[in-house]
Motif scaffolding. Structure first.
Motif, PDB file in Angstrom:
ATOM      1  N   TYR A 254      25.727  36.813  42.349  1.00 21.28           N
ATOM      2  CA  TYR A 254      26.652  37.873  42.675  1.00 21.28           C
ATOM      3  C   TYR A 254      27.690  37.386  43.673  1.00 21.28           C
ATOM      4  O   TYR A 254      27.374  36.842  44.725  1.00 21.28           O
ATOM      5  N   ILE A 256      30.521  38.270  46.336  1.00 24.16           N
ATOM      6  CA  ILE A 256      31.038  39.380  47.122  1.00 24.16           C
ATOM      7  C   ILE A 256      32.540  39.416  46.959  1.00 24.16           C
ATOM      8  O   ILE A 256      33.207  38.378  47.025  1.00 24.16           O
ATOM      9  N   PRO A 257      33.083  40.587  46.768  1.00 22.93           N
ATOM     10  CA  PRO A 257      34.530  40.674  46.672  1.00 22.93           C
ATOM     11  C   PRO A 257      35.141  40.370  48.037  1.00 22.93           C
ATOM     12  O   PRO A 257      34.599  40.766  49.069  1.00 22.93           O
ATOM     13  N   GLU A 259      38.170  41.313  48.953  1.00 22.60           N
ATOM     14  CA  GLU A 259      38.839  42.532  49.392  1.00 22.60           C
ATOM     15  C   GLU A 259      37.997  43.729  48.983  1.00 22.60           C
ATOM     16  O   GLU A 259      37.199  43.660  48.059  1.00 22.60           O
ATOM     17  N   GLY A 260      38.184  44.845  49.660  1.00 25.54           N
ATOM     18  CA  GLY A 260      37.409  46.047  49.376  1.00 25.54           C
ATOM     19  C   GLY A 260      37.811  46.755  48.097  1.00 25.54           C
ATOM     20  O   GLY A 260      37.330  47.831  47.816  1.00 25.54           O
ATOM     21  N   GLY A 261      38.687  46.140  47.311  1.00 31.34           N
ATOM     22  CA  GLY A 261      39.129  46.782  46.076  1.00 31.34           C
ATOM     23  C   GLY A 261      40.192  47.816  46.382  1.00 31.34           C
ATOM     24  O   GLY A 261      40.216  48.400  47.450  1.00 31.34           O
ATOM     25  N   ALA A 262      41.066  48.019  45.422  1.00 33.82           N
ATOM     26  CA  ALA A 262      42.122  49.005  45.642  1.00 33.82           C
ATOM     27  C   ALA A 262      41.498  50.388  45.747  1.00 33.82           C
ATOM     28  O   ALA A 262      40.506  50.665  45.102  1.00 33.82           O
ATOM     29  N   PRO A 263      42.047  51.241  46.596  1.00 31.38           N
ATOM     30  CA  PRO A 263      41.485  52.588  46.693  1.00 31.38           C
ATOM     31  C   PRO A 263      41.656  53.321  45.370  1.00 31.38           C
ATOM     32  O   PRO A 263      42.701  53.214  44.742  1.00 31.38           O
ATOM     33  N   PHE A 264      40.627  54.035  44.987  1.00 23.49           N
ATOM     34  CA  PHE A 264      40.635  54.798  43.737  1.00 23.49           C
ATOM     35  C   PHE A 264      41.046  53.955  42.542  1.00 23.49           C
ATOM     36  O   PHE A 264      41.920  54.337  41.775  1.00 23.49           O
ATOM     37  N   ASP A 265      40.464  52.779  42.435  1.00 22.99           N
ATOM     38  CA  ASP A 265      40.753  51.993  41.230  1.00 22.99           C
ATOM     39  C   ASP A 265      40.045  52.652  40.042  1.00 22.99           C
ATOM     40  O   ASP A 265      39.328  53.621  40.177  1.00 22.99           O
ATOM     41  N   LYS A 267      37.546  52.061  38.293  1.00 28.57           N
ATOM     42  CA  LYS A 267      36.081  52.159  38.304  1.00 28.57           C
ATOM     43  C   LYS A 267      35.585  53.422  38.991  1.00 28.57           C
ATOM     44  O   LYS A 267      34.624  54.022  38.570  1.00 28.57           O
ATOM     45  N   SER A 268      36.274  53.786  40.079  1.00 26.61           N
ATOM     46  CA  SER A 268      35.730  54.867  40.886  1.00 26.61           C
ATOM     47  C   SER A 268      36.196  56.240  40.394  1.00 26.61           C
ATOM     48  O   SER A 268      35.788  57.251  40.895  1.00 26.61           O
TER      49      SER A 268
END
Lengths: 270, 246
Positions: A254, A256-257, A259-265, A267-268
């Motif tokens: 696994y 780890i990313p 960056e925390g990922g774009a907000p509300f990408d 997936k979410s």
């Protein structure tokens, strides 16, 4: 006296054994099916009744949810507050009366009546079961982003099921016995067999004795199985520690990313 | 240089006629470790619960990357998945194992495939030192262990901000350390954190920003060195004196 009883039972069994067995099987099938469907109705009512709404929600949502609660309330009160024997008659004769539907298949009516009746009791059991779950469980689920449906399905209802298992067992055992009232609309259950056989050969007490023994056998076996199932739901009493090195190797795949990922990408989004 | 992750504007919260929070303003930036301190009943926990939308605000707004999350335009569930929360009473799911607790949100909310969810869960459980316990149920482990699992559960959602609501208050004294150690290592990984705490050592030594609350308002905020050595407000000074000498 006792000897006479057993001779009578022997002769009844020889002549009508399969009839009694069919009766007992019908009773069992009806009780199991109706309890299961009743549970599903109960859980469904439980989920619908607990959908939260606040004064900030829009009028339509509030109205619909309020109406839903009233309908469920009425359903519970009506079916809990009238005798099942009467409900059977009411539905069996009422539907043809109003809608011209007549039931060719007595099984369908019987299952509907007993399920709907059980559902009314289960709705209350489930409601109580949900209320007994710690608020923290709901908040924990909300905090990781679960909606009401997910919270109920994955977190609250599995715990509710465990808590109300004794009540489900209760309902099931009551159903084994109380399906006997379905003889009123001609359902061929274990008790109906007694009426039929004893009427034909006038051996009321020996037949009643067999019925008592038969019902007791059914309920005792059921109690035993229910206890086993409850234990299974409680889970294993012990756990094994897992070798960490092995796990770390697995987890090593696994990444780890960064960056925390774009907000509300994508997936979410639900 | 840094964009505000969270911006709280004029937040007020009243339970009936009792105003718990009055006109709160503050911001959280990437990498901030903000400690919220204050006496019991000062509204710290309520503030945190408002931020995670567990309480509805009476007035005010909460901006997440500039978008107001209180107006219902943004899906509350999606927002919560990005803003993790660790509770005082752990709130682990009693019907699931340690591993299940760390996987369920990923699978059902973030729709991560099972195998990846498992790897991710184990990665974070390992980080908090709980990987060997993946098969245990919550009622089989200690309070400190539960809280570490709860932190791993929140981390597994890979949130942008983690909120901690008095994470060590329900723990026996000898278990406080293990949870604080995990939080310190998160802070050193530059995780953005907002911590309501009574652990003054943590607030002073680990956090980058300290907010002192009293009676529902932010009485004073600033760098920990300043708050702890040279507070401007008399109330802050008295609170710290009472806490640090008590």
């Amino acid at each position: 006296m006792i000897g006479q009883l057993f001779t009578d039972i022997g002769s009844l069994w020889n002549k009508y054994g399969t009839v009694y067995l069919t009766g007992i099987l019908n009773t069992l099938i009806l009780a199991v099916t109706a309890t299961l469907i009743g549970c599903i109705i109960g859980f469904f009512c439980g989920i619908l009744q607990t959908i939260p709404y606040s004064s900030k929600d829009n009028v339509v949502k509030r109205f619909v949810l309020k109406l839903l609660r009233i309908i469920i309330r009425a359903y519970v009160e009506i079916f809990r507050g009238t005798p099942m024997i009467l409900q059977a008659v009411f539905i069996y004769y009422g539907l043809p009366y109003f809608f011209g539907i007549s039931f060719k298949d007595i099984w369908t009516v019987s299952i509907i009546v007993v399920s709907v009746n059980t559902g009314a009791y289960m709705a209350e059991s489930v409601r109580g079961g949900i209320m007994s779950i710690d608020r923290g469980q709901f908040e924990g689920a909300k905090a990781i982003g679960m909606n009401h449906w997910q919270t109920m399905l994955h977190i609250v209802l599995p715990q509710t099921l465990r808590n109300i298992m004794p009540q489900i067992g209760n309902n099931y055992i009551i159903n084994v016995k109380d399906t006997s009232v379905m003889f009123i609309i001609g359902f061929n259950d274990f008790f109906a067999v007694h009426k039929m056989v004893s009427g034909a050969v006038f051996k009321y007490f020996p037949s009643a004795f067999m019925e008592m023994a038969g019902y007791l056998f059914l309920t005792l076996v059921s109690s035993f199985l229910l206890r086993k199932f409850e234990k299974k739901l409680a889970g294993k009493p012990n756990y094994e520690l897992v070798n960490t090195d092995q796990l770390v190797m697995t987890a090593g795949n696994y990444n780890i990313p960064t960056e925390g990922g774009a907000p509300f990408d994508e997936k979410s989004r639900e | 240089m840094s964009e505000h992750i969270l911006e709280i504007r004029h937040l007020s919260k009243a339970f009936g006629s009792h105003a718990v929070l009055k006109d709160i303003d503050f911001t959280v930036d990437k990498g901030d470790v903000t400690s919220i301190i204050g006496a019991s009943g000062s509204g710290k926990s309520t503030l945190l619960r408002c931020i995670n939308l567990l309480e509805t605000l009476t007035t005010g707004e909460i901006l997440y990357h500039g978008q107001d999350v209180t107006k219902g335009k943004i899906n509350a569930s999606a927002y919560r998945a990005k803003v993790g929360m660790v509770f005082q009473n752990f709130n682990l799911f009693n019907n699931l194992t340690v591993l299940g607790n760390c996987m369920i949100g990923q699978q059902k909310v973030a729709k991560v495939p099972k195998e990846e969810a498992k790897q991710r869960a184990i990665y974070y459980l390992n980080k908090v030192g709980m990987a060997p316990y993946i098969n245990a149920r919550p009622d089989q482990i200690s309070g400190g262990q539960k809280q570490r699992v709860a932190i791993a559960r929140a981390l597994a959602m890979e949130p942008e901000v983690l909120l901690f609501d008095e994470p060590t208050s329900a723990l026996d004294p000898e278990m406080v350390g293990e949870v604080l150690d995990v939080m310190k290592s998160l802070a050193s990984d530059r995780m953005t954190m907002l911590v309501v705490t009574h652990e003054m050592a943590f607030a002073r030594d680990v956090s980058t920003h300290v907010v002192y609350m009293a009676d529902g308002v932010i009485e004073e905020e600033g760098e920990p060195a300043k708050i702890f050595t040279n507070p401007e407000s008399l109330r802050t000074r008295e609170f710290l004196k009472r806490i640090l000498n008590g």
